[in-house]
Design a protein around this motif. Structure first.
Motif, PDB file in Angstrom:
ATOM      1  N   HIS A  62     -26.441 -29.908 -16.989  1.00  0.00           N
ATOM      2  CA  HIS A  62     -25.157 -29.980 -16.286  1.00  0.00           C
ATOM      3  C   HIS A  62     -24.643 -31.414 -16.354  1.00  0.00           C
ATOM      4  N   SER A  63     -23.532 -31.671 -15.711  1.00  0.00           N
ATOM      5  CA  SER A  63     -22.909 -32.993 -15.841  1.00  0.00           C
ATOM      6  C   SER A  63     -23.798 -34.102 -15.303  1.00  0.00           C
ATOM      7  N   GLY A  64     -24.673 -33.778 -14.340  1.00  0.00           N
ATOM      8  CA  GLY A  64     -25.511 -34.811 -13.743  1.00  0.00           C
ATOM      9  C   GLY A  64     -26.659 -35.269 -14.618  1.00  0.00           C
ATOM     10  N   ASN A  65     -27.152 -34.398 -15.500  1.00  0.00           N
ATOM     11  CA  ASN A  65     -28.317 -34.761 -16.305  1.00  0.00           C
ATOM     12  C   ASN A  65     -28.077 -34.661 -17.802  1.00  0.00           C
ATOM     13  N   VAL A  66     -26.828 -34.450 -18.215  1.00  0.00           N
ATOM     14  CA  VAL A  66     -26.550 -34.176 -19.624  1.00  0.00           C
ATOM     15  C   VAL A  66     -27.009 -35.313 -20.543  1.00  0.00           C
ATOM     16  N   ASP A  67     -27.033 -36.528 -20.031  1.00  0.00           N
ATOM     17  CA  ASP A  67     -27.436 -37.669 -20.867  1.00  0.00           C
ATOM     18  C   ASP A  67     -28.939 -37.921 -20.842  1.00  0.00           C
ATOM     19  N   THR A  68     -29.649 -37.323 -19.897  1.00  0.00           N
ATOM     20  CA  THR A  68     -31.067 -37.663 -19.726  1.00  0.00           C
ATOM     21  C   THR A  68     -31.988 -36.446 -19.646  1.00  0.00           C
ATOM     22  N   ALA A  69     -31.457 -35.233 -19.704  1.00  0.00           N
ATOM     23  CA  ALA A  69     -32.278 -34.037 -19.490  1.00  0.00           C
ATOM     24  C   ALA A  69     -33.456 -33.976 -20.456  1.00  0.00           C
ATOM     25  N   HIS A  70     -33.252 -34.415 -21.687  1.00  0.00           N
ATOM     26  CA  HIS A  70     -34.309 -34.327 -22.697  1.00  0.00           C
ATOM     27  C   HIS A  70     -35.512 -35.205 -22.366  1.00  0.00           C
ATOM     28  N   LEU A  71     -35.340 -36.184 -21.485  1.00  0.00           N
ATOM     29  CA  LEU A  71     -36.422 -37.119 -21.184  1.00  0.00           C
ATOM     30  C   LEU A  71     -37.551 -36.472 -20.370  1.00  0.00           C
ATOM     31  N   VAL A  72     -37.316 -35.264 -19.841  1.00  0.00           N
ATOM     32  CA  VAL A  72     -38.394 -34.566 -19.146  1.00  0.00           C
ATOM     33  C   VAL A  72     -39.539 -34.286 -20.123  1.00  0.00           C
ATOM     34  N   ILE A  73     -39.214 -34.134 -21.403  1.00  0.00           N
ATOM     35  CA  ILE A  73     -40.251 -33.935 -22.421  1.00  0.00           C
ATOM     36  C   ILE A  73     -41.139 -35.180 -22.500  1.00  0.00           C
ATOM     37  N   GLU A  74     -40.498 -36.336 -22.549  1.00  0.00           N
ATOM     38  CA  GLU A  74     -41.233 -37.604 -22.636  1.00  0.00           C
ATOM     39  C   GLU A  74     -42.154 -37.784 -21.436  1.00  0.00           C
ATOM     40  N   ARG A  75     -41.700 -37.321 -20.272  1.00  0.00           N
ATOM     41  CA  ARG A  75     -42.493 -37.495 -19.044  1.00  0.00           C
ATOM     42  C   ARG A  75     -43.770 -36.636 -19.058  1.00  0.00           C
ATOM     43  N   TYR A  76     -43.704 -35.442 -19.656  1.00  0.00           N
ATOM     44  CA  TYR A  76     -44.819 -34.509 -19.496  1.00  0.00           C
ATOM     45  C   TYR A  76     -45.584 -34.157 -20.772  1.00  0.00           C
ATOM     46  N   TYR A  77     -45.014 -34.359 -21.930  1.00  0.00           N
ATOM     47  CA  TYR A  77     -45.738 -34.032 -23.157  1.00  0.00           C
ATOM     48  C   TYR A  77     -46.815 -35.096 -23.402  1.00  0.00           C
ATOM     49  N   PRO A  78     -48.056 -34.740 -23.796  1.00  0.00           N
ATOM     50  CA  PRO A  78     -48.513 -33.409 -24.232  1.00  0.00           C
ATOM     51  C   PRO A  78     -49.214 -32.594 -23.157  1.00  0.00           C
ATOM     52  N   ARG A  79     -49.189 -33.060 -21.885  1.00  0.00           N
ATOM     53  CA  ARG A  79     -49.817 -32.244 -20.840  1.00  0.00           C
ATOM     54  C   ARG A  79     -49.146 -30.876 -20.773  1.00  0.00           C
ATOM     55  N   ILE A  80     -47.831 -30.857 -20.983  1.00  0.00           N
ATOM     56  CA  ILE A  80     -47.077 -29.611 -21.097  1.00  0.00           C
ATOM     57  C   ILE A  80     -46.516 -29.560 -22.510  1.00  0.00           C
ATOM     58  N   LYS A  81     -46.679 -28.439 -23.154  1.00  0.00           N
ATOM     59  CA  LYS A  81     -46.316 -28.340 -24.576  1.00  0.00           C
ATOM     60  C   LYS A  81     -45.161 -27.385 -24.847  1.00  0.00           C
ATOM     61  N   ARG A  82     -44.548 -26.846 -23.805  1.00  0.00           N
ATOM     62  CA  ARG A  82     -43.431 -25.907 -24.025  1.00  0.00           C
ATOM     63  C   ARG A  82     -42.315 -26.219 -23.019  1.00  0.00           C
ATOM     64  N   PHE A  83     -41.079 -26.356 -23.534  1.00  0.00           N
ATOM     65  CA  PHE A  83     -39.936 -26.705 -22.703  1.00  0.00           C
ATOM     66  C   PHE A  83     -38.763 -25.782 -23.051  1.00  0.00           C
ATOM     67  N   HIS A  84     -37.935 -25.553 -22.060  1.00  0.00           N
ATOM     68  CA  HIS A  84     -36.773 -24.681 -22.257  1.00  0.00           C
ATOM     69  C   HIS A  84     -35.555 -25.359 -21.644  1.00  0.00           C
ATOM     70  N   PHE A  85     -34.432 -25.300 -22.360  1.00  0.00           N
ATOM     71  CA  PHE A  85     -33.181 -25.867 -21.867  1.00  0.00           C
ATOM     72  C   PHE A  85     -32.084 -24.810 -21.977  1.00  0.00           C
ATOM     73  N   LEU A  86     -31.153 -24.846 -21.046  1.00  0.00           N
ATOM     74  CA  LEU A  86     -29.998 -23.960 -21.121  1.00  0.00           C
ATOM     75  C   LEU A  86     -28.814 -24.616 -20.426  1.00  0.00           C
ATOM     76  N   ASN A  87     -27.630 -24.311 -20.930  1.00  0.00           N
ATOM     77  CA  ASN A  87     -26.416 -24.852 -20.331  1.00  0.00           C
ATOM     78  C   ASN A  87     -26.186 -24.241 -18.954  1.00  0.00           C
ATOM     79  N   VAL A  88     -25.608 -25.030 -18.050  1.00  0.00           N
ATOM     80  CA  VAL A  88     -25.192 -24.484 -16.770  1.00  0.00           C
ATOM     81  C   VAL A  88     -24.178 -23.362 -17.027  1.00  0.00           C
TER      82      VAL A  88
END
Length: 330
Positions: free
Chosen positions: A155-181
């Motif tokens: 959404h508008s609040g995280n559109v520039d940084t949403a992908h960084l959740v991967i950096e925070r948790y990979y490789p402890r978590i290996k599967r991520f899903h994104f979808l538009n608001v």
């Protein structure tokens, strides 16, 4: 000619609860009624689905972890050989519940999806809330062998940084899903969080570039296809045909392979076109009785998908634009 159904749907989604302990601004499930599936009936329903050899079960809501029989449901279904997924906000997952899920499941038969839009409370709290609690839950889950996936709404609040959740948790978590608001009734009450098409496209192109450094199974197959289409759009204008075609539901699976059962035990062929895909109620009738009912056959054999009947903001429906001789591909 009426086409006959499969012996059973491939996958069933049980809406265990119709209430939630978060109040996400864009939630499509609101307003919540506060109801939950009757604990006794839901267990007998699970037994029916096992007997019919349903392959896959999804536990959703509302917040499914708030249902008093959630552990019993998971334990019984995975023991029967069913693949189970649970969609949770992570807030109500206590240490005891996490430990029990880890004890009775394996990565082969259970996957847990936690939703979070950012680990930054300044971004996540205004839209979802309780960021610190959810982050603690995710960290706790990462200490177990539970197969974990994170879901992020862009959404508008995280559109520039949403992908960084991967950096925070990979490789402890290996599967991520994104979808538009989505432009749900709830989201339309918060227009400040909505995305225009240009900013959304920028995110998907950024995500495609960013994800190139990770293994290809970082995303679900459907998301990988979308990313490939978005990436090729930069060099191949004809790729837009793929995006346009992806919204053409002339071949619709509603009522055929994926079934939803609400907290009131209404059986729906589609969770979007709910009022146009009601197949019956299994609060007292067996699921198989509903599955093979005339009403279910009518849903499965509609001349066009039920979502075509939903009015848009301007009052028009896709069904109004169909040619009189429209015949869906079968």
């Amino acid at each position: 000619m009426i086409r006959q159904p499969l012996r059973a749907p491939l996958t069933v989604c049980l809406w265990l609860t119709d209430y939630c302990n978060l109040d996400c601004a864009y939630c499509y499930a609101k307003p919540f009624s506060g109801r939950r599936m009757d604990p006794t009936r839901v267990m007998s329903l699970v037994d029916e689905l096992i007997d019919m050899q349903v392959f896959d079960l999804t536990l959703a809501g509302g917040e499914p972890s708030l249902h008093p029989r959630v552990l019993d449901i998971v334990g019984r279904t995975v023991k029967a050989g069913m693949r189970v997924g649970m969609l949770s906000n992570g807030v109500a997952l206590s240490d005891r519940l996490i430990a029990e899920l880890a004890r009775c499941t394996t990565a082969r038969d259970f996957i847990l999806q936690i939703s979070i839009d950012s680990i930054d409370p300044a971004i996540n709290d205004p839209v979802r809330g309780k960021t610190a609690r959810v982050v603690r839950t995710i960290d706790k889950l990462c200490e177990t062998d539970i197969d974990l996936q994170l879901a992020t709404v862009v959404h508008s609040g995280n559109v520039d940084t949403a992908h960084l959740v991967i950096e925070r948790y990979y490789p402890r978590i290996k599967r991520f899903h994104f979808l538009n608001v989505q432009r749900t009734s709830s989201a339309l009450e918060h227009p400040e969080i909505l995305l225009d098409e240009g900013r959304a496209l920028e995110f998907w192109l950024r995500l495609a570039d960013y994800a190139a450094q990770f293994p290809p199974d970082l995303f679900l197959p459907s998301l990988r296809i979308q990313l490939r289409a978005m990436g090729s759009a930069r060099v191949d204008p004809e790729a837009s045909l793929h995006r346009e075609a992806s919204f053409d539901c002339g071949v619709c699976s509603a009522g055929w392979t994926h079934i939803n059962v609400t907290s009131d035990f209404d059986v729906l062929g589609c969770d979007i076109a709910r009022e146009h895909s009601f197949m019956g109620n299994c609060a007292t009738d067996s699921f198989e009785t509903v599955w093979r009912s005339e009403r279910a056959d009518a849903v499965r054999n509609q001349p066009f998908p039920g979502c075509y009947k939903i009015a848009g903001p301007d009052g028009t429906r896709l069904s109004d634009q169909l040619k009189p001789d429209y015949v869906p591909f079968a």
